[in-house]
Design a protein around this motif. Structure first.
Motif, PDB file in Angstrom:
ATOM      1  N   VAL A 138      31.598  56.083 -22.579  1.00  0.00           N
ATOM      2  CA  VAL A 138      32.614  54.238 -22.767  1.00  0.00           C
ATOM      3  C   VAL A 138      30.972  53.715 -22.246  1.00  0.00           C
ATOM      4  N   ASP A 156      32.913  39.942 -19.315  1.00  0.00           N
ATOM      5  CA  ASP A 156      33.638  39.562 -20.120  1.00  0.00           C
ATOM      6  C   ASP A 156      33.743  40.267 -21.364  1.00  0.00           C
ATOM      7  N   SER A 157      32.306  40.728 -21.345  1.00  0.00           N
ATOM      8  CA  SER A 157      32.434  41.448 -22.510  1.00  0.00           C
ATOM      9  C   SER A 157      33.231  42.659 -22.550  1.00  0.00           C
ATOM     10  N   SER A 158      33.801  43.115 -23.874  1.00  0.00           N
ATOM     11  CA  SER A 158      34.973  44.692 -23.849  1.00  0.00           C
ATOM     12  C   SER A 158      33.551  46.158 -24.235  1.00  0.00           C
ATOM     13  N   THR A 159      34.422  46.964 -24.048  1.00  0.00           N
ATOM     14  CA  THR A 159      33.807  48.608 -23.656  1.00  0.00           C
ATOM     15  C   THR A 159      34.208  48.696 -24.904  1.00  0.00           C
ATOM     16  N   ASN A 160      33.066  49.596 -25.917  1.00  0.00           N
ATOM     17  CA  ASN A 160      33.261  50.917 -26.523  1.00  0.00           C
ATOM     18  C   ASN A 160      32.933  52.494 -26.414  1.00  0.00           C
ATOM     19  N   THR A 161      33.536  52.497 -26.782  1.00  0.00           N
ATOM     20  CA  THR A 161      34.017  54.275 -26.878  1.00  0.00           C
ATOM     21  C   THR A 161      33.494  54.805 -27.911  1.00  0.00           C
ATOM     22  N   GLY A 195      31.130  46.622 -21.163  1.00  0.00           N
ATOM     23  CA  GLY A 195      32.298  46.331 -20.053  1.00  0.00           C
ATOM     24  C   GLY A 195      31.950  45.394 -18.772  1.00  0.00           C
ATOM     25  N   SER A 196      30.739  44.931 -18.949  1.00  0.00           N
ATOM     26  CA  SER A 196      30.445  44.205 -17.635  1.00  0.00           C
ATOM     27  C   SER A 196      30.481  42.466 -17.792  1.00  0.00           C
TER      28      SER A 196
END
Length: 132
Positions: free
Chosen positions: A68, A74-79, A71-72
């Motif tokens: 993962v 307002d950005s979304s996380t990626n997996t 995600g810091s």
């Protein structure tokens, strides 16, 4: 100074100390160098995979993992999803797979892995669990 009493960029830079100019130049070179390194590595991997032979080998799924990132703020996380395959000669190969493939493949499954270089092409299940 220009005719309006404001300093232009080059007038400003003539007032900046030499060590600060060198520092900014070094930062600029490092950033550009980092971008070029990532681009060259990506092109190299893509070319290597295109030149690799398409292989299908008997194997067993021995491990699964996720990575993962992001995600810091307002950005979304990626997996990213990875599966480790072990071949009959006990060598292993870890390949990145799509989330849909990750979800249906289970540690212990045996079957035929099709891959090209570091690209996962598919897995055909022959059995679940057990030894070779």
């Amino acid at each position: 100074m220009n005719g309006f009493g404001e300093m232009g960029f080059f007038d400003f830079m003539s007032e900046v100390p030499l060590f600060f100019k060198l520092f900014l130049g070094t930062i600029f070179i490092l950033v550009i160098g980092g971008f070029l390194t990532v681009i060259i590595k990506g092109i190299s991997t893509w070319t290597s995979n295109n030149q690799a032979e398409l292989l299908t080998r008997q194997c067993k799924i021995v491990d699964k993992r996720t990575k993962v990132w992001g995600g810091s703020g307002d950005s979304s996380t990626n997996t990213s999803y990875f599966i480790t395959f072990e071949f009959e000669d006990h060598t292993r190969k870890e390949l990145q797979v799509k989330s849909s493939d990750y979800g249906i493949l289970v540690v212990g499954d045996t079957g035929e892995l099709t891959f090209q270089g570091s690209r996962f092409k598919g897995f055909t299940r022959v059995g679940a669990g057990g030894d070779w």
